[in-house]
Design a protein around this motif. Structure first.
Motif, PDB file in Angstrom:
ATOM      1  N   UNK A  11       0.836  -1.203   0.000  1.00  0.00           N
ATOM      2  CA  UNK A  11       0.000   0.000   0.000  1.00  0.00           C
ATOM      3  C   UNK A  11       0.873   1.255   0.000  1.00  0.00           C
ATOM      4  N   UNK A  12       1.989   1.206   0.706  1.00  0.00           N
ATOM      5  CA  UNK A  12       2.888   2.358   0.740  1.00  0.00           C
ATOM      6  C   UNK A  12       3.457   2.619  -0.651  1.00  0.00           C
ATOM      7  N   UNK A  13       3.825   1.555  -1.346  1.00  0.00           N
ATOM      8  CA  UNK A  13       4.438   1.698  -2.664  1.00  0.00           C
ATOM      9  C   UNK A  13       3.422   2.073  -3.743  1.00  0.00           C
ATOM     10  N   UNK A  14       2.193   1.590  -3.625  1.00  0.00           N
ATOM     11  CA  UNK A  14       1.205   1.784  -4.683  1.00  0.00           C
ATOM     12  C   UNK A  14       0.140   2.816  -4.350  1.00  0.00           C
ATOM     13  N   UNK A  15       0.117   3.323  -3.147  1.00  0.00           N
ATOM     14  CA  UNK A  15      -0.847   4.346  -2.773  1.00  0.00           C
ATOM     15  C   UNK A  15      -2.204   3.764  -2.410  1.00  0.00           C
ATOM     16  N   UNK A  16      -3.089   4.635  -1.976  1.00  0.00           N
ATOM     17  CA  UNK A  16      -4.428   4.222  -1.577  1.00  0.00           C
ATOM     18  C   UNK A  16      -5.400   4.366  -2.736  1.00  0.00           C
ATOM     19  N   UNK A  17      -6.443   3.547  -2.704  1.00  0.00           N
ATOM     20  CA  UNK A  17      -7.532   3.711  -3.657  1.00  0.00           C
ATOM     21  C   UNK A  17      -8.389   4.902  -3.247  1.00  0.00           C
ATOM     22  N   UNK A  18      -9.318   5.293  -4.097  1.00  0.00           N
ATOM     23  CA  UNK A  18     -10.150   6.468  -3.825  1.00  0.00           C
ATOM     24  C   UNK A  18     -10.996   6.270  -2.567  1.00  0.00           C
ATOM     25  N   UNK A  19     -11.590   5.096  -2.411  1.00  0.00           N
ATOM     26  CA  UNK A  19     -12.427   4.839  -1.234  1.00  0.00           C
ATOM     27  C   UNK A  19     -11.579   4.813   0.033  1.00  0.00           C
ATOM     28  N   UNK A  20     -10.394   4.225  -0.060  1.00  0.00           N
ATOM     29  CA  UNK A  20      -9.512   4.187   1.111  1.00  0.00           C
ATOM     30  C   UNK A  20      -9.043   5.588   1.487  1.00  0.00           C
ATOM     31  N   UNK A  21      -8.774   6.417   0.482  1.00  0.00           N
ATOM     32  CA  UNK A  21      -8.346   7.793   0.742  1.00  0.00           C
ATOM     33  C   UNK A  21      -9.462   8.588   1.408  1.00  0.00           C
TER      34      UNK A  21
END
Length: 73
Positions: A11-21
């Motif tokens: 998750x750190x390397x690929x970022x969060x999805x819109x819902x997770x953000x």
């Protein structure tokens, strides 16, 4: 929630999805509001102690009388 270290790294390397953000933003906003409320409550509690302090004029009078008494020697 507790995630495995490998998932956290992904998750750190690929970022969060819109819902997770959005969910993270909501949690951050709730935490900020709770801290603000706590700060205001604590501020009110500490402010109550200032009521018993003398006014500025009374403090000057005490200082002036101490100067007169010290000059009497």
């Amino acid at each position: 929630m507790v995630y495995t270290l490998s998932y956290q790294m992904y998750k750190y390397e690929h970022g969060l999805g819109a819902a997770e953000q959005r969910a993270a933003d909501v949690r951050a906003g709730e935490a900020a509001a709770a801290l603000r409320d706590l700060r205001l409550r604590l501020g009110r509690g500490f402010r109550l102690g200032h009521r018993g302090r003398p006014t500025r004029g009374a403090a000057d009078a005490v200082t002036a009388s101490a100067r007169v008494m010290s000059g009497v020697r």
